[in-house]
Design a protein around this motif. Structure first.
Motif, PDB file in Angstrom:
ATOM      1  N   SER A 263      -7.215   2.135  -7.823  1.00  0.00           N
ATOM      2  CA  SER A 263      -8.211   2.798  -6.976  1.00  0.00           C
ATOM      3  C   SER A 263      -7.790   2.795  -5.506  1.00  0.00           C
ATOM      4  O   SER A 263      -8.190   3.663  -4.738  1.00  0.00           O
ATOM      5  N   LYS A 264      -6.983   1.809  -5.138  1.00  0.00           N
ATOM      6  CA  LYS A 264      -6.492   1.716  -3.757  1.00  0.00           C
ATOM      7  C   LYS A 264      -5.024   2.132  -3.646  1.00  0.00           C
ATOM      8  O   LYS A 264      -4.459   2.115  -2.552  1.00  0.00           O
ATOM      9  N   ASN A 265      -4.419   2.464  -4.768  1.00  0.00           N
ATOM     10  CA  ASN A 265      -2.992   2.808  -4.796  1.00  0.00           C
ATOM     11  C   ASN A 265      -2.153   1.677  -4.194  1.00  0.00           C
ATOM     12  O   ASN A 265      -1.290   1.905  -3.334  1.00  0.00           O
ATOM     13  N   GLN A 266      -2.448   0.467  -4.636  1.00  0.00           N
ATOM     14  CA  GLN A 266      -1.752  -0.724  -4.156  1.00  0.00           C
ATOM     15  C   GLN A 266      -1.205  -1.511  -5.334  1.00  0.00           C
ATOM     16  O   GLN A 266      -1.772  -1.497  -6.435  1.00  0.00           O
TER      17      GLN A 266
ATOM     18  N   THR B 207       0.847  -1.183   0.000  1.00  0.00           N
ATOM     19  CA  THR B 207       0.000   0.000   0.000  1.00  0.00           C
ATOM     20  C   THR B 207       0.884   1.235   0.000  1.00  0.00           C
ATOM     21  O   THR B 207       1.785   1.370   0.838  1.00  0.00           O
TER      22      THR B 207
ATOM     23  N   ASP C   6      -3.921  -2.256  -8.102  1.00  0.00           N
ATOM     24  CA  ASP C   6      -5.267  -1.701  -7.949  1.00  0.00           C
ATOM     25  C   ASP C   6      -5.083  -0.199  -7.814  1.00  0.00           C
ATOM     26  O   ASP C   6      -4.757   0.299  -6.731  1.00  0.00           O
TER      27      ASP C   6
END
Length: 125
Positions: free
Chosen positions: A76-79, A23, A74
């Motif tokens: 959208s989650k910055n992962q 993350t 991802d």
């Protein structure tokens, strides 16, 4: 300030898939010219580059691990994530995610500017 943090199981059984997430905060994984990498260090050994995903989604893997490694993201989650299939005890290591400026570099000091703290993964029955 960019921060990275690895997460995932600390214990994996042999033959299972090792899965980790990184993350990122303080910076986007789609920011121009950035490379987001997985690097590991087995006990008593040096750092080993496993693979990188570029800001545009391009992915490159270490030839020695390519058949077992998958990196995804991802946005959208910055992962971004790592999957390593068919784990063996030789995959026991501290796993790091890091931001770099050069794909596949092993110039750890020069080409990587932000690192996660690392997470210990043990492959054992």
């Amino acid at each position: 300030q960019v921060q990275l943090k690895e997460s995932g199981p600390g214990l994996v059984k042999p033959s299972q898939t090792l899965s980790l997430k990184c993350t990122v905060s303080g910076g986007s994984i789609t920011a121009d010219t950035t490379w987001w990498s997985w690097i590991r260090q087995a006990p008593g050994k040096g750092l080993e580059w496993m693979g990188s995903m570029a800001y545009d989604g391009s992915i490159y893997y270490s030839p020695s691990l390519k058949s077992r490694t998958s990196i995804s993201r991802d946005t959208s989650k910055n992962q971004f994530s790592l999957q390593l299939t068919s784990a063996t005890p030789e995959d026991t290591a501290v796993y790091y995610c890091a931001r770099g400026s050069v794909m596949g570099s092993t110039r750890w000091q020069e080409d990587y500017d932000y690192w996660g703290p690392g997470t210990q993964v043990t492959v054992s029955s």
